[in-house]
Scaffold this active site. Structure first.
Site, short mmCIF file in Angstrom:
data_model
loop_
_atom_site.label_atom_id
_atom_site.label_comp_id
_atom_site.label_asym_id
_atom_site.label_seq_id
_atom_site.Cartn_x
_atom_site.Cartn_y
_atom_site.Cartn_z
N VAL A 106 -19.28 -0.36 20.80
CA VAL A 106 -20.37 -1.00 20.06
C VAL A 106 -20.86 -2.15 20.93
O VAL A 106 -20.05 -2.91 21.48
CB VAL A 106 -19.90 -1.52 18.69
CG1 VAL A 106 -21.00 -2.31 17.99
CG2 VAL A 106 -19.44 -0.36 17.82
N GLU A 138 -6.63 6.88 23.29
CA GLU A 138 -5.80 5.85 23.90
C GLU A 138 -6.59 4.54 23.82
O GLU A 138 -7.81 4.55 23.91
CB GLU A 138 -5.50 6.14 25.38
CG GLU A 138 -4.56 7.28 25.63
CD GLU A 138 -5.28 8.61 25.80
OE1 GLU A 138 -4.61 9.65 25.75
OE2 GLU A 138 -6.52 8.61 25.97
N ASN A 143 -5.71 -4.75 23.32
CA ASN A 143 -6.95 -4.75 22.53
C ASN A 143 -6.62 -4.75 21.04
O ASN A 143 -6.76 -3.73 20.34
CB ASN A 143 -7.83 -3.55 22.92
CG ASN A 143 -9.24 -3.68 22.40
OD1 ASN A 143 -9.53 -4.46 21.49
ND2 ASN A 143 -10.14 -2.91 22.99
N TYR A 150 -8.85 0.99 14.44
CA TYR A 150 -8.32 2.36 14.38
C TYR A 150 -7.32 2.50 13.24
O TYR A 150 -7.36 3.48 12.49
CB TYR A 150 -7.69 2.76 15.71
CG TYR A 150 -8.66 2.84 16.86
CD1 TYR A 150 -9.91 3.44 16.72
CD2 TYR A 150 -8.36 2.28 18.09
CE1 TYR A 150 -10.81 3.50 17.77
CE2 TYR A 150 -9.25 2.34 19.16
CZ TYR A 150 -10.47 2.95 18.99
OH TYR A 150 -11.35 3.01 20.04
#
Length: 193
Positions: A106, A138, A143, A150
């Site tokens: 994004v 992955e 992060n 997720y």
């Protein structure tokens, strides 16, 4: 008085095309320390991967323009040029009974507005339509924001790939392997089954 970038009220997924790759690369470079190259996106298109761009109509001029490279003039199928804003994109590779998400991004100007979960839901729906049972990805171990997105959208951590990503000073960073079992998943967006 400074203008504020307003969140687009509508957006649509459209196929990534060679003409859109420069705008995609501009976002990629703004978002990552180790971005994909133009050749990576071109190769993905040539390989027939599922490559989609999330686009919104241009703003009404009342708000500040997105960062350089995010806006682009793209020719529409009807032959006229229409200015649109590229919000994000994803690239996924279909396997026998699974889909592997290779890249989802994004534009930084549109972070924290719900666009990543929307693209994940669209990808999950497409994957189910391809009779895939699993969606894999992955993500860099560092992060935390992406890991949280997720996990909120049903992905589970299933493993680690040591030294998977390039990092600074010639070092390597581990990747967290995540999967989503498609026939069990539900999402914040209603969970198409």
């Amino acid at each position: 008085m400074s203008a504020v970038l307003q969140q687009p009220r509508e957006a649509r997924l459209e196929p990534m095309t060679a003409e859109r790759i420069p705008a995609v690369c501009a976002i990629e470079q703004a978002a990552f320390t180790h971005p994909w190259t133009q050749a990576n996106f071109t190769d993905s298109l040539l390989a027939g991967y599922h490559c989609q761009c999330l686009v919104a109509p241009a703003t009404d001029g009342q708000s500040a323009p997105p960062p350089s490279g995010v806006r682009a003039l793209w020719s529409r199928a009807v032959g006229r040029a229409e200015e649109e804003t590229l919000i994000g994109y994803f690239v996924a590779m279909k396997g026998v009974d699974e889909v592997h998400l290779l890249n989802i991004t994004v534009a930084p100007a549109f972070h924290r507005q719900g666009w990543a979960p929307l693209m994940l839901e669209a990808l999950a729906g497409w994957s189910r339509g391809q009779n895939a049972q699993w969606l894999w990805l992955e993500v860099r171990a560092s992060n935390a924001r992406a890991l949280a997105v997720y996990e909120r959208n049903g992905f589970r951590r299933v493993g680690m790939r040591k030294g998977y990503y390039p990092a600074h000073d010639g070092r390597r960073e581990d990747a967290v392997v995540m999967s989503l079992r498609l026939h069990e998943s539900t999402s914040a967006w209603g969970g198409l089954k």
